[in-house]
Design an enzyme around this catalytic site. Structure first.
Site, PDB file in Angstrom:
ATOM      1  N   HIS A   1     -28.250  13.381  14.093  1.00 53.15           N
ATOM      2  CA  HIS A   1     -29.042  14.279  13.249  1.00 53.15           C
ATOM      3  C   HIS A   1     -30.392  14.506  13.919  1.00 53.15           C
ATOM      4  CE1 HIS A   1     -32.060  14.831   9.893  1.00 53.15           C
ATOM      5  NE2 HIS A   1     -31.216  15.817   9.625  1.00 53.15           N
TER       6      HIS A   1
ATOM      7  N   HIS B   1     -38.342  20.595  14.565  1.00 58.72           N
ATOM      8  CA  HIS B   1     -38.074  20.405  13.143  1.00 58.72           C
ATOM      9  C   HIS B   1     -39.010  21.332  12.383  1.00 58.72           C
ATOM     10  CE1 HIS B   1     -37.222  17.302   9.719  1.00 58.72           C
ATOM     11  NE2 HIS B   1     -36.547  18.421   9.587  1.00 58.72           N
TER      12      HIS B   1
END
Length: 584
Positions: free
Chosen positions: A125, A171
């Site tokens: 992830h 992100h």
């Protein structure tokens, strides 16, 4: 004359004598039974390995090769003249890396010709992050590290570079620094098959316009060339097998239009929470059984659309052709997206909280869905410290892609590493047959149903050694030798999961426990043996002394040398336990 005060400081150094590990009585008795006149020949060793260690198929020539290899590694120069072991050599043989608890050398032994949906897949992830989810750097280095460890699914979040006609990996909505997409792609191309030949799947989170999609398509094609699997169709009747995709790179993402319809980012990354997970060596694994006691009847929430987002009319055709595994947006309630289509297989994605809520009321439907389709589960938004969740919740419902943050450490990550030590460490572990073969009335496996005990794993913990080599001696108490104890248990379905503990052996670098433990297993096919060593500290939290996690279904029986690993999962050079495994 004025009075003066003097402070006297005395410094001293205490030396601790490291005792050599003593031969356990069990080992001495076995040696006596499988030797003549204090000498164990190749024939004796061969018989011992077959009868005690469960190596029924081992040949005499292989036993001789093991003996020669051991004597050579331990600098016995008389190896050309001698083909036998004395008691202490036999003891050291049992404590050596040759006598591993899992198959050695690691080898893929499962059927790899089934659809991808039949396998647990080692999944990362936010694979590009170097640390926490909010302010760490993005880099290709964590991707390389993950691939070297055998991870098969790499996640990349694509964002426009506002100053150039370029694509950043970062992100979104956080303070994480970006890394260029091309750097990540080149890192994957170079290291994709460093640990395994089986396919690497790249899951993309797409926040790009059509022009940048064209840039990505060109970049991906030029980087991977004939290694890339391209799709000529929007759907699969069934997914291809790992064997058919060996040495290939596969792209998986939602159709771009659906990204702009959905919430910005699958994991709601703009929310800020402080997680208490991973303190010290990691919080104890959460107990799903406690969650199952509360049946609130709640359903998994739908993905809500963001009306502020513009809907993209179409994706660039070259970019669309990159998507070999189509991930679909979950529309409607949980019952709607769990319907199994006879026409196509696809992938869905949900966070850990939604999975935990869903399994309370729809556990068997999720198992049935995952017989043919792919499911990806990822960490919830509050895990800003890159901690993880209990992967067994996903695995015992047949979830293939349990996505983990690989940047940190902790018990959840140790379970992940333990699962994928199976099947030669290739990153694909075939799901047990009961997930795939329905009962006579069409019923599927129910992980919460109490089943009869299939077998009992009997474990004996003899002793440990090597801390004086791999640890600085002041890592533990400065003024006395360490006080070690072992925590040992099972992670698996709720009724199999348990942890037990040895007594603490005080003031000893080579502790001897000689303690027995029994672990009744109802679903041994999903059981992981957890082993941790800690050093007792009366005035502070106990110190970490090593850990490992082993797939029970691949454990070799007999007396075995179990190597321990550090918090991150790297194996120590010398720290190991001598243990005995038996199934009854």
């Amino acid at each position: 004359m004025s009075k003066q005060t003097y402070r006297v400081c005395l410094c001293f150094k205490r030396r601790f004598r490291i005792k050599e590990a003593e031969v356990p009585s069990d080992v001495a008795e076995l040696f006596a039974s499988y030797s003549d006149n204090g000498s164990m020949s190749v024939d004796h060793l061969h018989r011992f390995l077959q009868e005690v260690q469960g190596e029924e198929k081992l040949t005499k020539e292989e036993a001789q090769a093991l003996m020669v290899s051991f004597l050579s590694e331990n600098k016995h120069h008389s190896v050309s003249q001698r083909r036998s072991l004395y008691l202490k050599e036999f003891f050291r043989f049992l404590l050596s890396g040759i006598n591993a608890p899992l198959p050695l050398p690691p080898k893929v032994h499962q059927d790899m010709n089934c659809p991808l949906s039949h396998y647990f897949i080692y999944t990362g992830h936010n694979s590009y992050l170097t640390g926490n989810q909010i302010s760490s750097d993005s880099s290709e280095e964590p991707i390389i590290e993950a691939l070297k460890r055998g991870v098969r699914v790499i996640e990349l979040d694509m964002w426009p570079n506002p100053s150039k006609d370029d694509v950043h990996i970062m992100h979104g909505g956080t303070l994480t620094s970006p890394v260029k997409l091309i750097k990540c792609l080149k890192a994957i191309r170079e290291h994709a098959f460093a640990a395994s030949d089986y396919p690497v799947i790249i899951t993309l989170e797409d926040h790009l316009n059509q022009e940048l999609q064209a840039v990505v398509a060109k970049m991906v094609h030029e980087t991977f060339q004939d290694v890339l699997v391209c799709s000529s169709s929007d759907t699969f009747q069934d997914f291809p097998s790992p064997q058919s995709l060996k040495g290939r790179v596969v792209i998986s993402t939602k159709p771009p239009k659906e990204y702009l319809e959905a919430k910005e980012g699958e994991d709601g990354s703009v929310r800020v929470y402080k997680s208490s997970e991973e303190v010290g060596w990691g919080k104890e694994i959460s107990d799903l059984a406690v969650k199952l006691e509360r049946d609130d009847g709640g359903e998994c929430e739908d993905e809500q659309e963001d009306p502020g987002q513009a809907v993209q009319q179409s994706a660039h055709p070259e970019y669309k052709n990159l998507i070999a595994i189509r991930a679909e947006k979950m529309k409607g309630g949980i019952k709607a997206w769990l319907r199994v289509s006879s026409q196509k297989a696809h992938r869905v994605s949900l966070n850990e909280e939604k999975l935990e809520n869903a399994v309370l009321t729809h556990g068997t439907e999720i198992v049935r869905f995952n017989q043919r389709n792919l499911m990806r589960v990822y960490p919830k938004a509050m895990r800003l410290d890159s901690s993880n969740y209990n992967p067994l919740i996903g695995w015992m419902h047949g979830v293939q892609m349990v996505a983990f943050n690989m940047q940190g450490h902790g018990r959840s990550l140790w379970l992940m590493q333990g699962m994928f030590r199976a099947n030669g460490g290739c990153g694909y572990v075939k799901k047990p047959d009961f997930f795939l073969n329905n009962g006579p009335s069409g019923e599927v496996f129910d992980p919460n149903k109490r089943l009869p005990v299939k077998k009992t794993l009997k474990v004996k913990v003899y002793l440990g050694e090597g801390w004086n080599i791999d640890f600085h001696r002041t890592h533990f108490d400065f003024f006395s030798p360490p006080d070690f104890y072992v925590k040992i248990g099972i992670a698996g379905v709720p009724c199999d999961s348990t942890m037990k503990k040895t007594k603490t052996i005080e003031d000893n670098w080579t502790p001897v426990w000689n303690e027995d433990f029994d672990f009744p297993l109802t679903v041994p096919e999903l059981a992981l043996l957890r082993i941790e060593v800690h050093e007792f500290d009366i005035s502070d939290k106990d110190d970490f002394g090593g850990q490992t996690c082993l797939p029970v279904w691949e454990l070799k029986t007999g007396i075995r040398a179990v190597p321990l690993h550090d918090r991150k999962g790297d194996q120590y050079k010398s720290v190991r336990l001598l243990m005995k495994f038996e199934f009854v």
